[in-house]
Design an enzyme around this catalytic site. Structure first.
Site, PDB file in Angstrom:
ATOM      1  N   GLY A   1       1.031  -1.314   0.039  1.00  7.64           N
ATOM      2  CA  GLY A   1       0.051  -0.089  -0.080  1.00  7.64           C
ATOM      3  C   GLY A   1       0.974   1.353  -0.078  1.00  7.64           C
ATOM      4  O   GLY A   1       1.814   1.344  -0.119  1.00  7.64           O
TER       5      GLY A   1
ATOM      6  N   GLY B   1       2.327   3.622   1.512  1.00  4.97           N
ATOM      7  CA  GLY B   1       3.008   3.899   2.856  1.00  4.97           C
ATOM      8  C   GLY B   1       3.509   5.350   2.990  1.00  4.97           C
ATOM      9  O   GLY B   1       3.655   5.833   4.072  1.00  4.97           O
TER      10      GLY B   1
ATOM     11  N   ASP C   1       8.186   5.769   8.648  1.00  2.00           N
ATOM     12  CA  ASP C   1       7.639   7.316   8.886  1.00  2.00           C
ATOM     13  C   ASP C   1       6.851   7.800   7.619  1.00  2.00           C
ATOM     14  O   ASP C   1       6.162   9.022   7.985  1.00  2.00           O
ATOM     15  CB  ASP C   1       8.630   7.935   9.252  1.00  2.00           C
ATOM     16  CG  ASP C   1       9.798   8.163   7.976  1.00  2.00           C
ATOM     17  OD1 ASP C   1       9.734   7.873   6.894  1.00  2.00           O
ATOM     18  OD2 ASP C   1      10.886   8.812   8.196  1.00  2.00           O
ATOM     19  N   GLY C   2       6.683   7.314   6.604  1.00  2.00           N
ATOM     20  CA  GLY C   2       5.909   7.873   5.468  1.00  2.00           C
ATOM     21  C   GLY C   2       6.455   9.123   4.994  1.00  2.00           C
ATOM     22  O   GLY C   2       5.798   9.995   4.281  1.00  2.00           O
TER      23      GLY C   2
ATOM     24  N   ARG D   1      -1.630  -0.515  -9.619  1.00  2.00           N
ATOM     25  CA  ARG D   1      -0.414  -1.218  -9.899  1.00  2.00           C
ATOM     26  C   ARG D   1      -0.603  -2.581 -10.179  1.00  2.00           C
ATOM     27  O   ARG D   1      -1.709  -2.897  -9.642  1.00  2.00           O
ATOM     28  CB  ARG D   1       0.815  -1.002  -8.847  1.00  2.00           C
ATOM     29  CG  ARG D   1       1.273   0.252  -8.585  1.00  2.00           C
ATOM     30  CD  ARG D   1       1.006   0.657  -6.985  1.00  2.00           C
ATOM     31  NE  ARG D   1       1.179   1.999  -6.787  1.00  2.00           N
ATOM     32  CZ  ARG D   1       2.293   2.701  -6.729  1.00  2.00           C
ATOM     33  NH1 ARG D   1       3.543   2.031  -6.664  1.00  2.00           N
ATOM     34  NH2 ARG D   1       2.549   4.107  -6.432  1.00  2.00           N
TER      35      ARG D   1
ATOM     36  N   ASP E   1       4.528  -4.230  -7.093  1.00  2.70           N
ATOM     37  CA  ASP E   1       3.948  -3.047  -6.688  1.00  2.70           C
ATOM     38  C   ASP E   1       4.499  -1.642  -7.449  1.00  2.70           C
ATOM     39  O   ASP E   1       3.910  -0.695  -7.027  1.00  2.70           O
ATOM     40  CB  ASP E   1       4.075  -2.961  -5.311  1.00  2.70           C
ATOM     41  CG  ASP E   1       5.459  -3.043  -4.747  1.00  2.70           C
ATOM     42  OD1 ASP E   1       6.089  -4.072  -5.051  1.00  2.70           O
ATOM     43  OD2 ASP E   1       6.098  -1.919  -3.989  1.00  2.70           O
TER      44      ASP E   1
ATOM     45  N   ASP F   1       7.537   5.132  -9.518  1.00  3.06           N
ATOM     46  CA  ASP F   1       8.609   4.813  -8.423  1.00  3.06           C
ATOM     47  C   ASP F   1      10.103   4.796  -8.695  1.00  3.06           C
ATOM     48  O   ASP F   1      10.388   3.929  -8.879  1.00  3.06           O
ATOM     49  CB  ASP F   1       7.921   3.543  -7.828  1.00  3.06           C
ATOM     50  CG  ASP F   1       6.908   3.747  -6.928  1.00  3.06           C
ATOM     51  OD1 ASP F   1       6.140   4.743  -6.990  1.00  3.06           O
ATOM     52  OD2 ASP F   1       6.487   2.842  -6.301  1.00  3.06           O
TER      53      ASP F   1
HETATM   54  P1  AMP Z   1       9.315   0.986  -2.947  1.00  2.00           P
HETATM   55  O1  AMP Z   1      10.043  -0.140  -2.831  1.00  2.00           O
HETATM   56  O2  AMP Z   1       9.678   2.359  -2.687  1.00  2.00           O
HETATM   57  O3  AMP Z   1       8.171   0.966  -3.774  1.00  2.00           O
HETATM   58  O4  AMP Z   1       8.541   0.885  -1.607  1.00  2.00           O
HETATM   59  C1  AMP Z   1       7.560  -0.395  -1.051  1.00  2.00           C
HETATM   60  C2  AMP Z   1       6.666  -0.292   0.236  1.00  2.00           C
HETATM   61  O5  AMP Z   1       7.479   0.263   1.495  1.00  2.00           O
HETATM   62  C3  AMP Z   1       5.476   0.589  -0.241  1.00  2.00           C
HETATM   63  O6  AMP Z   1       4.315   0.055   0.162  1.00  2.00           O
HETATM   64  C4  AMP Z   1       5.847   1.840   0.090  1.00  2.00           C
HETATM   65  O7  AMP Z   1       4.740   2.729   0.452  1.00  2.00           O
HETATM   66  C5  AMP Z   1       6.467   1.495   1.372  1.00  2.00           C
HETATM   67  N1  AMP Z   1       7.403   2.539   2.178  1.00  2.00           N
HETATM   68  C6  AMP Z   1       8.562   2.656   1.614  1.00  2.00           C
HETATM   69  N2  AMP Z   1       9.284   3.672   2.208  1.00  2.00           N
HETATM   70  C7  AMP Z   1       8.194   3.937   3.235  1.00  2.00           C
HETATM   71  C8  AMP Z   1       8.485   5.087   4.275  1.00  2.00           C
HETATM   72  N3  AMP Z   1       9.585   5.798   4.367  1.00  2.00           N
HETATM   73  N4  AMP Z   1       7.479   5.020   5.109  1.00  2.00           N
HETATM   74  C9  AMP Z   1       6.335   4.280   4.901  1.00  2.00           C
HETATM   75  N5  AMP Z   1       6.360   3.375   3.986  1.00  2.00           N
HETATM   76  C10 AMP Z   1       7.563   3.346   2.991  1.00  2.00           C
HETATM   77 MG    MG Z   2       6.704   1.437  -4.762  1.00  2.00          MG
END
Ligand code: AMP
Ligand code: MG
Length: 524
Positions: A103, A105, A138-139, A203, A273, A283
Site C-alpha cells: 500500500g 505507505g 515514517d511515511g 499497480r 507493486d 516509483d
Molecule cells: P518501494 O520499494 O519504494 O516501492 O516501497 C515499497 C513499500 O514500502 C511501499 O508500500 C511503500 O509505501 C513502503 N515504504 C517505503 N518507504 C516508506 C516510508 N518511508 N514510510 C512508509 N512506507 C514506506
Molecule cells: Mg513503490
C-alpha cells in the site's frame, strides 16, 4: 486565500470501496481499495522547484503558481476544495516473493483533477506522512530521493517514454533520519515532498492483493474501474474485455521495456507493486542510467548479489510480473489459455520491438531479420567487453567518418579506457564498424538523413547518475540552480545543445564507485 477553483472529480473515491476504519494507524485493510488519510502538517513548506509548464497545462493559473501558499498546498498542509486525500491499498511481489499488503505507505493522493486537455489526473504527494500502510516506517521522503524522482520523471517524459510526471518539489521544513546504506550510520536529512501526477496510480499489486485474499468482488470492481477510466476504448467490462485489457497492458509494458533498453535506463526495483497498470515508469527509487554499457549492471545495492533487476533482465522480469498479474485475473476469466497466449505473445513482441529498436538506433532503413540480428548481437558483445559509454557511442555512430583511419580517433570519447585498449579488441571493433558500413550501403537514405533519424532515438542527454548526485548535493546546501539547469537540458534530450556539452560528457572517474552515483539503496 484565493486559488483557482480547480475542478476535482474524485471518481476513484466515488466508485471504489473505502476502508471503514478512519484512524491513522498501521493495519491490514480488507475489502477496501483505499483509506482516507490526511497529510501530515509540516514545519515550514518551501518550494524547491515547480513544473510551471505542467501546472499551467493542468489548469493551475500563474497566480496559483506564484501564490505564497503554493508550497503549503503542494505538501498537503492546505487542502483545496474538492481534495479528498487517500492512500491506496495494494500488495506485491518483492524480489520474487509475495510480500502481502504493502500500500501507499508514504504516498497520499489528493484527488483527481479534471484537466483541460489531459483528462483526470491524480495528484499524489510522496512523503506526506504516515498512512494505514506505513507499517513501522515514517511515511516521509528526503530531498535526495525527491530530487531524483522529480528530475528523472521529467527526463523520461521528454525522452518520449511513458512515465508518471512531477508537478513540484518542496521542502517540508522537517528533518528526517535515514540510514542511507542500512549500515548503522543514520543521518538527519531534509524532508521533502514531490507532487507527482498520473492518470492512474493503480499497480499490478493493486489487483494481486484482492486476488490473493480471495476477494473477487473487490478484484472485479478494481478491474472494471481501470477499464472504464483508462481503457474506455475496450468497451464495457466482460470476460472478453478483461482478456483484451491484459493484452493491452502486456503490449504496452513490452514497449516500455524496449524504451528503457533504448535509452539505458535501469529501474532498479521492478517489484509488482512498482509496475503501473497503464504501463508508465513509476516509483523512481534506486534507478540508474547506463554509463558504460553493461547488461549485468544494477544500481540497487539491495540487488547487487542477485542482480534480479539488472539492465539486461528487465524485459524478462516484466514478463514474470505480467504472469503474476495474469494469475490475479484468473478468477475473473477462469480460462488459462488466453492468458498463457498473452504471455507467450509478449516474448515474440519483445523480440520484434527490440529488433526494430536496434534497427532505429543503427539507422537502418530496413530490417534483414537474420543477418541484422547477428550485427546487433555482435555490437552488444563489443560494447560489453570494454567500458564503452552507451549514450556517447550511439551519437558518435551517427556521424561515423567514412575512412577507417579516422575511426579510432572518432570513437575515442566513448571509451572509458582509451587509449589503453587491447589490439584484439580494437580489431574486433574495426571489423564490426566495417560490417556496419557495408550494411549501410543497403540504405536508400543518405548519411544526413540517417544521422537525423538516429539522433531522434539515441539521446544526447540522459540523467547521468553523477549529474543527479551533483544536483542533490547543491540542493542540500540551498542551491537549486543545477536542478533547473538539468530540467532545461533534459527537456530536449535529442538536441545537440552545444552550450550544455558538459552535461553530455562521460562519467568522471571520481563518480565510478561513489555512493549516489553508482550505488543506491531503497532508503528514501
Ligand atoms: P518501494 O520499494 O519504494 O516501492 O516501497 C515499497 C513499500 O514500502 C511501499 O508500500 C511503500 O509505501 C513502503 N515504504 C517505503 N518507504 C516508506 C516510508 N518511508 N514510510 C512508509 N512506507 C514506506
Ligand atoms: Mg513503490
Amino acid at each position: 486565500m484565493i486559488f483557482s477553483q480547480l475542478p476535482f472529480d474524485n471518481q476513484l473515491v466515488i466508485q471504489l470501496p473505502a476502508d471503514q476504519e478512519s484512524g491513522n494507524f498501521s493495519r491490514q485493510v480488507e475489502n477496501a481499495a483505499y483509506s482516507f488519510v490526511n497529510p501530515q502538517k509540516t514545519q515550514q513548506a518551501a518550494v524547491v522547484s515547480i513544473n510551471d509548464q505542467l501546472a499551467l497545462q493542468f489548469g493551475f493559473s500563474q497566480a496559483d503558481i506564484d501564490h505564497e501558499k503554493i508550497a503549503a498546498v503542494l505538501t498537503g498542509n492546505i487542502l483545496l476544495a474538492g481534495m479528498q486525500p487517500y492512500a491506496m491499498n495494494y500488495g506485491g511481489h518483492q524480489f520474487g516473493h509475495w510480500a502481502g499488503q504493502l500500500g501507499d505507505g508514504r504516498a497520499i493522493n489528493l484527488g483527481q483533477l479534471n484537466t483541460p486537455d489531459d483528462g483526470l489526473q491524480t495528484l499524489q504527494l510522496k512523503g506526506a506522512g504516515q498512512t494505514p500502510y506505513s507499517r513501522n516506517a515514517d511515511g516521509l521522503a528526503v530531498l535526495r530521493s525527491s530530487v531524483r524522482e522529480y528530475l528523472c520523471s521529467e527526463a523520461m517524459f521528454h525522452l518520449g517514454i511513458a512515465t508518471t510526471r512531477a508537478l513540484s518539489l518542496c521542502l517540508t521544513g522537517d528533518r528526517v533520519v535515514r540510514d542511507m546504506f542500512y549500515d548503522g550510520h543514520p543521518k538527519e536529512e531534509l524532508g521533502a515532498v514531490v507532487c507527482r501526477v498520473s492518470p492512474s496510480f493503480l499497480r499490478f499489486g493493486s489487483f494481486q492483493l484482492p486476488a490473493v485474499r480471495g476477494d473477487n468482488a473487490l478484484l472485479k470492481q478494481l478491474v472494471d474501474f481501470s477499464i472504464n477510466q483508462n481503457f474506455p476504448h475496450l468497451g464495457a467490462p466482460s470476460k472478453e474485455v478483461y482478456i483484451a485489457w491484459l493484452k493491452e497492458i502486456s503490449e504496452k509494458t513490452c514497449q516500455l521495456m524496449v524504451d528503457w533498453m533504448r535509452v539505458g535506463f535501469v529501474h532498479g526495483v521492478m517489484n509488482t507493486d512498482n509496475m503501473s497498470i497503464i504501463s508508465e515508469t513509476i516509483d523512481y527509487g534506486p534507478y540508474g542510467w547506463i554509463d558504460a554499457f553493461d547488461l549485468n549492471w544494477t544500481p540497487n545495492t539491495t540487488d547487487a548479489q542477485g542482480k534480479r533487476y539488472c539492465f539486461g533482465a528487465q524485459a524478462e522480469i516484466a514478463q514474470w510480473n505480467l504472469f503474476q498479474l495474469a494469475n490475479a485475473l484468473y478468477p475473473l476469466i477462469e480460462d488459462a489459455e488466453p492468458l498463457n497466449k498473452i504471455l507467450q505473445d509478449y516474448a515474440t513482441l519483445y523480440e520484434q520491438l527490440w529488433q526494430e529498436m536496434m534497427q532505429a538506433k543503427l539507422g537502418l532503413d530496413t530490417l534483414h531479420a537474420e543477418s541484422d540480428a547477428k550485427l546487433f548481437m555482435q555490437l552488444e558483445k563489443l560494447l560489453s567487453e570494454q567500458e564503452v559509454d552507451m549514450t556517447i557511442f550511439y551519437r558518435l555512430l551517427a556521424t561515423m567518418p567514412e575512412h577507417e583511419s579516422q575511426w579510432q580517433e572518432h570513437f575515442s570519447a566513448s571509451f572509458y579506457q582509451f587509449p589503453h585498449l587491447e589490439s584484439d579488441y580494437l580489431t574486433g571493433f574495426i571489423n564490426w564498424l566495417t560490417a556496419y558500413q557495408q550494411r549501410l550501403n543497403l540504405n536508400k537514405s543518405d548519411a544526413q538523413q540517417r544521422k537525423k533519424r538516429m539522433n531522434a532515438v539515441n539521446p544526447k542527454f540522459v540523467l547521468r547518475n553523477y549529474l543527479a548526485q551533483q544536483a542533490i548535493e547543491k540542493a542540500e546546501s540551498g542551491d537549486y540552480s543545477m536542478i533547473e539547469q538539468l530540467l532545461q537540458v533534459l527537456q530536449k534530450p535529442y538536441d545537440e545543445q552545444v552550450e550544455f556539452e558538459h552535461f553530455a560528457n562521460k562519467r568522471p572517474d571520481w563518480a565510478k564507485d561513489k555512493a549516489g552515483c553508482s550505488m543506491l539503496s531503497c532508503s528514501s
